[in-house]
Design an enzyme around this catalytic site. Sequence first.
Site, short mmCIF file in Angstrom:
data_model
loop_
_atom_site.label_atom_id
_atom_site.label_comp_id
_atom_site.label_asym_id
_atom_site.label_seq_id
_atom_site.Cartn_x
_atom_site.Cartn_y
_atom_site.Cartn_z
CG HIS A 178 8.61 -8.13 -2.79
ND1 HIS A 178 8.73 -7.79 -1.30
CD2 HIS A 178 8.34 -6.74 -3.19
CE1 HIS A 178 8.26 -6.98 -1.15
NE2 HIS A 178 7.88 -6.06 -2.16
NE ARG A 179 10.60 -2.94 -0.04
CZ ARG A 179 9.58 -1.96 -0.41
NH1 ARG A 179 9.84 -1.26 -1.74
NH2 ARG A 179 8.64 -1.80 0.08
#
Length: 441
Positions: free
Chosen positions: A209-210
């Site tokens: 998700h980063r």
Amino acid sequence: MKIATILGTRPEIIKMAPIIDEISKRNINQIVLHTGQHYDKEMSDNFFSDLEIQNPDYNIHVGSGTHGKQTGLMMKGIEEVLMDEKPDIVLVQGDTNAVLAGALVASKLHIAIGHVEAGLRSFDMTMPEEVNRRACDVTSTMYFIPTEESAINLLAEGFSHKNLIITGNTVVDACFRHLEIAKKRGFEEESIKKLNIENMENILTLTMHRAENVDDKQRITNIIEALKELNDVDIIFPIHPRTKNTLQKFGLFDELNNLEHVHIIKPLGYLDFLLLTSKSTLILTDSGGLQEEAITLNVPALTLRYNTERPETVTAGGNILVGSDKERIIKYTHKILNDKEFSDKMKNAINPYGQGESAKLTVDAIEDYYKKGLLDIKAPENIMISFKREMMCVNENIDVKTFEKEKNALIHMVFDGEKMRFPREDLNLNGKIISMDIFER
């Protein structure tokens, strides 16, 4: 005493659940404020009921937005609540925008701040999380620190060891507490039930998700190329909505979704995900919290980053940084799958985050500070006393507490010839090099 806890995201709720529970058990007055930072319905609605903790007393429903807009709206809502409730201490956890907003507001209102999971450092100032955690530490009164290594980060930045409390990490408390709940109820989400994972020989659970991964087309492409070749393992990918949107934008989602050994499912509730983690052969992730959960549950982790604010997991041997390097991802996945000695060594890594007593130690410390009047934030009444900074080698049998009292000093760093040591009160200083401030009597 009144304690206010500010929560914004799923990891904060998970990690603070044991502390909220401990405060309740002691019948201490508390309020829980939820910023509503996680706005996706699938990822937010059932957290509190799942974890069997009280619903928030306040929800300011901030939702999505730019960092500035989101943080500003949080500060406005938090300020209104804190001015009305007047707590003795505000607890924030980790490194989110909710942490930054809560810390800034409480400090301006002269309310004590307790930073849970303080002292973590990635030393990457391009990460918004690094900015948030550093800013919070500057404003805090009490620092609840997971490991001695994290405490030394704060000592190196000039913080007094007298306010640093090494508690271990509440992620351990949370994992032990919540896995039992998860096992009793089993999987609830239909998408994970349909996979029939009990019949899978090896499971790789993937999370991404980063921004540094999913927003970088080259990085995300490298990772997907590695996933294509890992066809000897079932890859379960509960996909974050933002990650799915980015993959679709880059034209990569269908390519990944069409792989027979890759199972893309919608985001799981916390308990379902915890149960999946416990049944996994390995984890491939860019999440900070999941690195902690994996080593707690004895699951080897490969981290899709080039640095981590959880270096203890790497040092302990339960986690390997692979970045977005295709060859490293493939190499270490196959090593975990095919080299039992290597895999067992990762599984049996000693957990640096403690044995599940973090919540108790945290609330013990808060009660002690409250009884001693140390939560009162007041302007200094005395003219600043001059001091000098020195380094010396101690050549006598004397502990930290006695040394500081006799010398009217504050020890910052202790070096024992091999590594930096945290200056616990009972640490014998004989033969060690110290740096300190000596105050004028």
